[in-house]
Design an enzyme around this catalytic site. Sequence first.
Site: not given
Length: 212
Positions: A45-47
Site C-alpha cells: 500500500v505504501c508503494t
Amino acid sequence: MATIRLGDIAPDFKAETTQGTVQFHEWLGDSWGVLFSHPSDFTPVCTTELGTVANYFPEFQKRNTKVIALSVDGLESHLKWIKDIEETQDVTLQYPIIADENKEVADLYDMIHPNANDTFTVRSVFIIGADKKVKLILTYPASTGRNFDELLRVIDSLQLTANYSVATPANWKDGDDVVISPAIKDEDIPAKFPKGFNRIKYYLRMTPQPNK
C-alpha cells in the site's frame, strides 16, 4: 509523547532523508507542507501511495506545498525502496523520505499507536501552513491507503478560507460556491463579496468562490 492539536506550531526536527539532512522548519520556508508517515518500507500500500504522490507532485507545487514522507526504516532501505516505487509505479520520486530508525520524529508527532502496532507508524497526515501551524491531522490504519485527491481538496479549502471570510460546505471542490462566515452581516456582504449571494437561512448564505 507530544499531543499535537490543530493550531499548534508543528514540532521542528532535524533528520536524515533521501535528499540529505533536513531541518524541518527551515526546509518548509514560506511553503505549506504535508508530512505523511508509512508503516514500513517495501510494503504494497505504501508503494502505491508514494507513487501517487509523485504523480501528484505538480499539483502540490501549484499550491506552494512541499511534501515529505517518513518511515521508521533506514536510509539505505529507503533508497532501495525508491527504485521499486519508481519501477512499479512508473514515476520519479521528487520529494524526500525521512529515515526515522530511532523513531524520534514518529514519537514527536505521535505516529505510533501501540493498540494498532507498537513498532510501526500508522498512516498519519499533517498539513502545515506557511505559518508553521498544524492545519489538519488525519490518521489512517495501516490497511487503508490514503485519498490524495482529498488532501489536495483540503489544501484548496484551507488556503481559500485563510484569505477570505468563508468556509467550504460538504463535498466542496475548488470552483464550487462557498459559505459566508456568520460573523459577516448581510449589509456588509456586497462590499466583501461583489459576485452576490444566496440567503438560504440567516446563518446559511452562499456565494461564488471569491478567488475564481
